[in-house]
Design a protein around this motif. Structure first.
Motif, PDB file in Angstrom:
ATOM      1  N   HIS A  75      -3.505   6.566  -3.696  1.00 35.68           N
ATOM      2  CA  HIS A  75      -3.864   7.957  -3.395  1.00 35.68           C
ATOM      3  C   HIS A  75      -2.925   8.956  -4.071  1.00 35.68           C
ATOM      4  CE1 HIS A  75      -6.078   6.656   0.548  1.00 35.68           C
ATOM      5  NE2 HIS A  75      -6.720   6.318  -0.541  1.00 35.68           N
TER       6      HIS A  75
ATOM      7  N   TRP B 204       0.842  -1.204   0.000  1.00 36.25           N
ATOM      8  CA  TRP B 204       0.000   0.000   0.000  1.00 36.25           C
ATOM      9  C   TRP B 204       0.877   1.253   0.000  1.00 36.25           C
ATOM     10  CZ3 TRP B 204      -5.042   0.393  -0.917  1.00 36.25           C
ATOM     11  CH2 TRP B 204      -5.654   1.636  -0.671  1.00 36.25           C
ATOM     12  N   TRP B 205       1.996   1.172   0.734  1.00 33.72           N
ATOM     13  CA  TRP B 205       3.007   2.222   0.712  1.00 33.72           C
ATOM     14  C   TRP B 205       4.257   1.679   0.040  1.00 33.72           C
ATOM     15  CZ3 TRP B 205       0.474   0.918   5.326  1.00 33.72           C
ATOM     16  CH2 TRP B 205      -0.503   1.836   5.747  1.00 33.72           C
TER      17      TRP B 205
ATOM     18  N   THR C   4       1.855   6.655  -1.099  1.00 32.83           N
ATOM     19  CA  THR C   4       0.646   5.839  -1.152  1.00 32.83           C
ATOM     20  C   THR C   4       0.238   5.724  -2.618  1.00 32.83           C
ATOM     21  OG1 THR C   4       0.019   6.772   0.975  1.00 32.83           O
ATOM     22  CG2 THR C   4      -1.661   5.539  -0.192  1.00 32.83           C
TER      23      THR C   4
ATOM     24  N   ALA D 259       3.166   9.539   1.878  1.00 32.68           N
ATOM     25  CA  ALA D 259       2.491   8.936   3.024  1.00 32.68           C
ATOM     26  C   ALA D 259       2.726   9.700   4.315  1.00 32.68           C
ATOM     27  CB  ALA D 259       2.940   7.482   3.185  1.00 32.68           C
TER      28      ALA D 259
ATOM     29  N   ASP E 206       0.605  13.237   3.380  1.00 31.24           N
ATOM     30  CA  ASP E 206      -0.511  13.187   2.437  1.00 31.24           C
ATOM     31  C   ASP E 206      -0.410  14.258   1.347  1.00 31.24           C
ATOM     32  OD1 ASP E 206      -2.683  11.609   1.729  1.00 31.24           O
ATOM     33  OD2 ASP E 206      -4.146  12.999   2.563  1.00 31.24           O
TER      34      ASP E 206
END
Length: 270
Positions: A135, A120-121, A132, A139, A142
């Motif tokens: 997204h 995911w990361w 991420t 991370a 954000d």
């Protein structure tokens, strides 16, 4: 106990699955599908050739990626269900078995060690920080990678397969991920059709295939049952309900295509 000994004990007890070259993996399935769709310069092994030979005569191929659909869900379905009746074999997930890793394998046909998405990361050297993948953000805070001037091909450096396929290609995706950087990367300009419910996705695929002037490849992604597990836990009854709903939608799609004498192969994997 050393970490190595814990790992070996996990393999010996059957709690962990030991990868080995003779097994069929998601990589083999993706490469076989790409080969059947006209991508010729792709690594092949015996498993890949066997699957590709089974697919190549189909005028239309629908590849269904059901996130989190482990074999345990199939075993719980009624014997007459479409998914259970058509299960051919179990295959190994890539490691680590997470959604970004698996979807990048589907996008590229590469093992995680080659496509560089490790979870995911994923660590990005140019930022010296984890990012991420889905997204498209750093991370640690954000921050958008677009705002940081990081192109998405730094996150996913391997070229996707779909632009190389010699068929009419389209993606059928949940509407909320239709315009994400990862979807744009995976599709590379190929048409993307959004949907809400499984039945809607099946209807769009049936319409697309029956109106196509030639051979097609359709990639259908559903986030279920994985999304329900994240929201409500891995033993929530709604998980099984989403699998049954997908089974109904695929069965309906197959029935409609048969009524129109359309020759199609439906490939479903987790």
């Amino acid at each position: 106990m050393s970490e190595l000994q814990r790992l070996i004990d996990g393999f010996d007890a059957g709690e962990l699955v030991r990868p080995f070259a003779g097994s069929t993996s998601l990589v083999d399935l993706v490469r076989a599908t790409a080969k059947a769709c006209g991508v010729h310069d792709i690594p092949m092994n015996d498993s890949t050739r066997a699957i590709a030979d089974h697919l190549k005569r189909a005028e239309h191929i629908v590849f269904v990626l059901a996130d989190g659909l482990g074999i345990q869900f199939i075993d719980q379905l009624p014997r007459g269900s479409w998914l259970r009746r058509h299960t051919r074999r179990t295959i190994l997930a890539p490691y680590p078995p997470t959604t970004p890793v698996a979807l990048t394998t589907v996008a590229t046909g590469e093992y995680p060690a080659c496509h560089a998405v490790s979870g995911w990361w994923t660590h990005l050297p140019s930022l010296n920080a984890p990012v991420t993948v889905f997204h498209n953000s750093r991370a640690t805070d954000d921050a958008s990678l677009d705002a940081l001037g990081v192109p998405f091909n730094e996150v996913c450096p391997r070229a996707p397969l779909m632009p190389r396929m010699q068929r009419d290609v389209a993606l059928v995706m949940p509407s909320n991920v239709l315009e994400t950087p990862f979807t744009r990367y995976m599709s590379s300009g190929k048409p993307c059709l959004g949907y809400g419910r499984h039945a809607e996705a099946a209807a769009k695929i049936e319409e697309r295939i029956t109106q196509a002037p030639g051979p097609t490849y359709t990639y259908w992604y559903t986030p279920y049952p994985d999304a329900i597990a994240h929201d409500h836990g891995t033993h929530d009854e709604r998980e099984m309900g989403s699998v049954e709903d997908l089974d109904d939608a695929i069965g309906t799609l197959v029935g409609l295509l048969r009524e129109r004498d359309v020759v199609a192969r439906i490939v479903v994997t987790a």
